[in-house]
Design an enzyme around this catalytic site. Structure first.
Site, PDB file in Angstrom:
ATOM      1  N   ASN A  32      -0.731  57.696   5.780  1.00  0.00           N
ATOM      2  CA  ASN A  32      -0.578  56.233   5.723  1.00  0.00           C
ATOM      3  C   ASN A  32      -1.360  55.527   6.830  1.00  0.00           C
ATOM      4  O   ASN A  32      -1.309  54.303   6.948  1.00  0.00           O
ATOM      5  CB  ASN A  32       0.903  55.815   5.764  1.00  0.00           C
ATOM      6  CG  ASN A  32       1.568  56.159   7.083  1.00  0.00           C
ATOM      7  OD1 ASN A  32       0.928  56.747   7.975  1.00  0.00           O
ATOM      8  ND2 ASN A  32       2.826  55.802   7.229  1.00  0.00           N
ATOM      9  N   SER A  86       6.574  62.283  15.968  1.00  0.00           N
ATOM     10  CA  SER A  86       6.786  63.483  16.795  1.00  0.00           C
ATOM     11  C   SER A  86       7.017  63.189  18.277  1.00  0.00           C
ATOM     12  O   SER A  86       6.870  64.082  19.101  1.00  0.00           O
ATOM     13  CB  SER A  86       5.594  64.421  16.637  1.00  0.00           C
ATOM     14  OG  SER A  86       4.439  63.792  17.122  1.00  0.00           O
ATOM     15  N   ASN A 101      11.732  58.579   8.276  1.00  0.00           N
ATOM     16  CA  ASN A 101      10.358  59.019   8.068  1.00  0.00           C
ATOM     17  C   ASN A 101      10.261  60.531   7.893  1.00  0.00           C
ATOM     18  O   ASN A 101       9.629  61.017   6.950  1.00  0.00           O
ATOM     19  CB  ASN A 101       9.498  58.571   9.245  1.00  0.00           C
ATOM     20  CG  ASN A 101       8.022  58.733   8.964  1.00  0.00           C
ATOM     21  OD1 ASN A 101       7.519  58.209   7.974  1.00  0.00           O
ATOM     22  ND2 ASN A 101       7.338  59.481   9.798  1.00  0.00           N
ATOM     23  N   TYR A 150      14.191  64.177  17.389  1.00  0.00           N
ATOM     24  CA  TYR A 150      12.990  64.753  16.787  1.00  0.00           C
ATOM     25  C   TYR A 150      13.246  66.198  16.340  1.00  0.00           C
ATOM     26  O   TYR A 150      13.015  66.556  15.173  1.00  0.00           O
ATOM     27  CB  TYR A 150      11.829  64.700  17.795  1.00  0.00           C
ATOM     28  CG  TYR A 150      10.654  65.548  17.392  1.00  0.00           C
ATOM     29  CD1 TYR A 150       9.930  65.261  16.236  1.00  0.00           C
ATOM     30  CD2 TYR A 150      10.278  66.654  18.162  1.00  0.00           C
ATOM     31  CE1 TYR A 150       8.858  66.062  15.860  1.00  0.00           C
ATOM     32  CE2 TYR A 150       9.207  67.449  17.784  1.00  0.00           C
ATOM     33  CZ  TYR A 150       8.513  67.153  16.638  1.00  0.00           C
ATOM     34  OH  TYR A 150       7.466  67.948  16.255  1.00  0.00           O
ATOM     35  N   GLY A 293      15.287  65.250  29.540  1.00  0.00           N
ATOM     36  CA  GLY A 293      15.239  66.137  28.368  1.00  0.00           C
ATOM     37  C   GLY A 293      14.197  67.240  28.423  1.00  0.00           C
ATOM     38  O   GLY A 293      14.002  67.953  27.438  1.00  0.00           O
TER      39      GLY A 293
END
Ligand code: UDP
Length: 340
Positions: A32, A86, A101, A150, A293
């Protein structure tokens, strides 16, 4: 043989399109162009790979009619599915965007594939599906407990694929990438994210006069030099693994999953040092607190991919940094021409 490549205008997808064309496959790119680039599509279309044909269809996985238009236009033999969001930090801030998505987009792709009797799919999964390592190096038996949205979207898709295999006979190979690095050795395509969050392009961008000072996140980890250790896998080596996974499925292989990494860890400081060596420049650096994280160490055990797919990564970290640097120089020229 016609291969549908979703996300073929993006970083990893575009390198795979080159590998597919060079191996004689016809490629249908579906993208896209939200994160992929039309310049990349044009570069891929202009490659003179004899015998293989390329088509580009602009469309959105969230719109079933867009997905349908690909399958009604082309007979598809197999799919390689890269298209996804991502960015870990963004996924935590905007989970809905990621679930829609990544998960719903893949379900649209799979349900259309079922309608058209396409039953082979290679899927971009990630080491982020493992979460905080319980042991290292990480093999495929390591528990999958993702710690961010994710990683959870990718694990959900892996689980969906298992159910779809049982119910509809869709065979999938899930490739769990560690840290992908480098660019095309002929400098035709490369990593092109905006904003860029990854380590190697960020270090290299800091070599340019207008670049920002490189920020090193966390120097107090329990590792060899206090910085995070990652397993950097070259993007062209990664593309070869996709070709082998595709052949595995085309030869009737069962659903499977593999880690793609090198079995070796490099610290952020080591990567930084190689970048200074390759560029011959003193790179400005600022030491910053840890990024939320980030596990201290992530290293792949890649034995299974070697044994089952016959895959061997060939390129070193230095190879990846050399091609990444050549690409950054090219990209900065292109972007400065756009501004003029
Ligand atoms: N990193 C850094 N500065 C940056 C980008 C990344 O110090 O500008 C560190 C990051 O904290 C991590 C490692 O580099 O320890 C790899 O990060 P990257 O985002 O490239 O990949 P990740 O491992 O998060 O998928």
């Amino acid at each position: 043989m016609n291969i549908l490549v979703t996300g073929g205008a993006g970083y990893i997808g575009s390198h795979n399109v080159i590998a597919l064309l060079e191996a004689g496959y016809n490629v249908i790119i579906f993208d896209n162009l939200e994160l992929g680039h039309i310049e990349t599509v044009n570069t891929l279309k202009s490659l003179n790979t004899k015998g293989s044909v390329i088509d580009f269809i602009e469309g959105n996985l969230l719109l079933l009619q867009d997905v349908e238009s690909v399958f009604s236009k082309h007979h598809i033999d197999a799919i390689i599915h890269f298209a996804a969001y991502s960015q870990v930090a963004e996924s935590v801030k905007e989970p809905l965007k990621y679930y829609y998505n990544n998960v719903l987009g893949t379900m649209n792709l799979l349900s259309t594939a079922i309608d058209y009797d396409v039953k082979k799919i290679v899927f971009s999964s990630t080491a982020a599906t493992y979460g905080e390592p319980v042991y290292t190096p990480i093999d495929e038996k390591h528990p999958q407990n993702p710690i961010n949205t994710y990683g959870r979207t990718k694990l959900m898709i892996e689980n969906i694929m298992d159910d779809y295999d049982k119910a509809y006979g869709i065979k999938s190979v899930r490739l769990r990438y560690f840290n992908v690095a480098g660019a095309d050795s002929q400098n035709r395509v490369g990593e092109w994210h905006n904003p860029e969050t990854h380590l190697i392009p960020n270090i290299l961008k800091s070599t340019f006069n207008n670049g920002k000072v490189f920020q090193m996140f966390g120097t107090d980890y329990d590792t060899k030099d206090g910085t995070c250790v990652r397993d950097y896998i070259n993007v062209e080596d990664l593309a070869q693994a996709h070709l082998l996974a595709l052949k595995y499925l085309l030869n009737g292989g069962e659903t499977n999953y593999f880690n793609l990494g090198t079995n070796e860890g490099s610290s952020v400081k080591e990567v930084f040092d190689v970048c200074e060596k390759v560029t011959g420049k003193k790179i400005p650096v600022e030491r910053k607190p840890r990024r939320a994280g980030d596990p201290a160490t992530l290293i792949a055990d890649n034995k299974k991919a070697k044994e089952v797919l016959g895959w061997t990564p060939k390129k070193t970290l230095q190879d990846s940094i050399k091609t990444a640097y050549a690409w950054e120089v090219e990209l900065s020229k292109r972007l400065s021409n756009q501004v003029k």
